[in-house]
Design an enzyme around this catalytic site. Sequence first.
Site, PDB file in Angstrom:
ATOM      1  N   VAL A   1       4.354   8.571  11.734  1.00 49.80           N
ATOM      2  CA  VAL A   1       3.108   9.059  12.813  1.00 49.80           C
ATOM      3  C   VAL A   1       2.188   9.724  11.992  1.00 49.80           C
ATOM      4  CG1 VAL A   1       2.865  10.402  14.737  1.00 49.80           C
ATOM      5  CG2 VAL A   1       5.015   9.266  14.554  1.00 49.80           C
TER       6      VAL A   1
ATOM      7  N   GLY B   1      -3.578   4.906   4.697  1.00 46.43           N
ATOM      8  CA  GLY B   1      -3.931   5.030   3.448  1.00 46.43           C
ATOM      9  C   GLY B   1      -2.651   5.276   2.367  1.00 46.43           C
TER      10      GLY B   1
ATOM     11  N   GLY C   1      -7.874  -1.549   4.357  1.00 50.15           N
ATOM     12  CA  GLY C   1      -6.521  -1.464   4.154  1.00 50.15           C
ATOM     13  C   GLY C   1      -5.921  -0.572   5.398  1.00 50.15           C
TER      14      GLY C   1
ATOM     15  N   LYS D   1       3.395   5.227  18.057  1.00 54.37           N
ATOM     16  CA  LYS D   1       3.306   6.681  17.636  1.00 54.37           C
ATOM     17  C   LYS D   1       3.784   7.885  18.654  1.00 54.37           C
ATOM     18  CE  LYS D   1       0.566   5.300  13.771  1.00 54.37           C
ATOM     19  NZ  LYS D   1      -1.097   4.935  13.342  1.00 54.37           N
TER      20      LYS D   1
ATOM     21  N   THR E   1       0.737  -1.191  -0.011  1.00 53.67           N
ATOM     22  CA  THR E   1       0.123  -0.100  -0.082  1.00 53.67           C
ATOM     23  C   THR E   1       1.089   1.195  -0.003  1.00 53.67           C
ATOM     24  OG1 THR E   1      -1.657  -1.127   1.329  1.00 53.67           O
ATOM     25  CG2 THR E   1      -2.087   1.201   1.154  1.00 53.67           C
ATOM     26  N   VAL E   2       1.665   1.293   0.878  1.00 49.75           N
ATOM     27  CA  VAL E   2       2.690   2.640   0.950  1.00 49.75           C
ATOM     28  C   VAL E   2       3.682   2.558   0.008  1.00 49.75           C
ATOM     29  CG1 VAL E   2       4.136   4.030   2.596  1.00 49.75           C
ATOM     30  CG2 VAL E   2       2.143   2.778   3.482  1.00 49.75           C
TER      31      VAL E   2
ATOM     32  N   GLU F   1      -3.804  -2.737  10.859  1.00 49.95           N
ATOM     33  CA  GLU F   1      -2.117  -3.255  10.908  1.00 49.95           C
ATOM     34  C   GLU F   1      -2.755  -4.786  10.731  1.00 49.95           C
ATOM     35  OE1 GLU F   1       0.729  -1.641  11.957  1.00 49.95           O
ATOM     36  OE2 GLU F   1      -0.737  -0.248  11.282  1.00 49.95           O
TER      37      GLU F   1
ATOM     38  N   GLU G   1       8.980  10.788   8.640  1.00 47.10           N
ATOM     39  CA  GLU G   1       7.690  11.649   9.144  1.00 47.10           C
ATOM     40  C   GLU G   1       6.383  10.777   8.852  1.00 47.10           C
ATOM     41  OE1 GLU G   1       7.092  15.222   9.308  1.00 47.10           O
ATOM     42  OE2 GLU G   1       5.204  14.075   9.883  1.00 47.10           O
TER      43      GLU G   1
HETATM   44  N1  HSE Z   1      -3.172   0.939  11.375  1.00 42.46           N
HETATM   45  C1  HSE Z   1      -2.842   2.203  11.284  1.00 42.46           C
HETATM   46  C2  HSE Z   1      -4.070   3.141  11.466  1.00 42.46           C
HETATM   47  C3  HSE Z   1      -2.293   2.659  10.059  1.00 42.46           C
HETATM   48  O1  HSE Z   1      -5.117   2.738  11.714  1.00 42.46           O
HETATM   49  O2  HSE Z   1      -3.769   4.322  12.047  1.00 42.46           O
HETATM   50  C4  HSE Z   1      -1.554   3.874   9.998  1.00 42.46           C
HETATM   51  O3  HSE Z   1      -0.543   3.994  10.781  1.00 42.46           O
END
Ligand code: HSE
Length: 436
Positions: free
Chosen positions: A132, A302, A187, A205, A13-14, A190, A129
Amino acid sequence: MKPVKIGIIGLGTVGGGTVNVLKRNAEEIARRAGRQIVIARASAKDLSKQRICDTTGIELTTDPYDIINDPEIEIVCELIGGAGAVKDMVLAAIAKHKHVVTANKSLIALHGNEIFAEASKQGVIVAFEAAVAGGIPIIKAIREGLSGNHIEWLAGIINGTGNFILTEMRDKGRDFYDVLKEAQALGYAEADPTFDVEGIDAGHKLTILASIAFGIPLQFDKVYTEGITKITREDVEYAEELGFRIKHLGIARQTAKGIELRVHPTLIPERRLIANVDGVKNAVLVYGDAVGPTLYYGAGAGAEPTASAVVADIIDVVRALTSDPENRVPHLAFQADALHNVPVLPPEQFKTAYYLRLNAEDKPGVLADVTRILAQHHISIDSIIQLKPLDDCALVPVILLTQITLEQEMNAAIAEIEALSTVNGKINRIRLETLG
Ligand code: HSE
């Protein structure tokens, strides 16, 4: 100037979002960075898998070390997540004098102290960056934008999945697990969704935010984490009736005795902007002594929102390639030799207000017993409401809001109230913060 060659480890995804943003905005990105950025190589576990990005022109491999060992690559983007083998990859990249950009919150929260020390030795940058609050530039805001302030506290909705679940429960009366399944399908969640619902992801975070806000080493093991699984629809509704919303917050606060690092469901006044941050969105409220309260809001997860942060880091690194390492922004905002070992407080030392819900017998003297116990523990009551009896039952739900108290006093009071023969079952306790 010669283009900068980068490598991307992970095309999920990222990683996929990062390829798309780098390609789509290549011309503007080059104008900002001062050099063209070329994705020379990328790795993925399974190259036959369907991707969200077009990998034309990128040399693909299944072995991340093909990227790490490529002498032409100056920046390695680690976008696979997790903290096991990935730590070795990042340390190997640093050992090869490569700058690293990562979106990996658990890696930084658990191993950041070691990683930054190695990076400083090698004179390279590790940028994070995207670790978080996804696309919100919160690291940059605290590390640079607020660097003149003494940060007193910060509080954030820093897990989108948890916020999505609480919002759907409140707005649509939906069941917890039903909403979690949807978050997984979208998506957001985690790989192990307990990380989202038990506050571990938010704890990672918060660890990072607290370090850059207060100039302390990263210490995830000292963060208190409590999840959202015990929040019932009744609590959400009662909170609303009292003018509050329940949000899963990460809170870091400096006190005279030490630092509070805590993640837990929290009642906050519904008039606060952050109380109205719904769905998968994130928001972080930071209180600096000079600026007062500041609020940062946006997409916390996302593909492209997270890529937005990854690409900004890549651009920052490209701009800094020619600068002396000692003139760069320190990884944790404060100079590495100026971090302070301020104690992180155990939960018993937290100071906060509370929402308490208990089921009591509807007869004279019951509330008097409850309030006497609270008074004996120096706990002052803000409001008390007795609701209609539960169906087919002689018990009545009682809601109490207290003023700020020491958590160890509250623990003792709860144990005594639960032991009363007129009080049934466990007390549901949710911390309350006015965020004023
Ligand atoms: N699982 C995390 C969330 C993804 O729902 O915020 C982003 O870090």
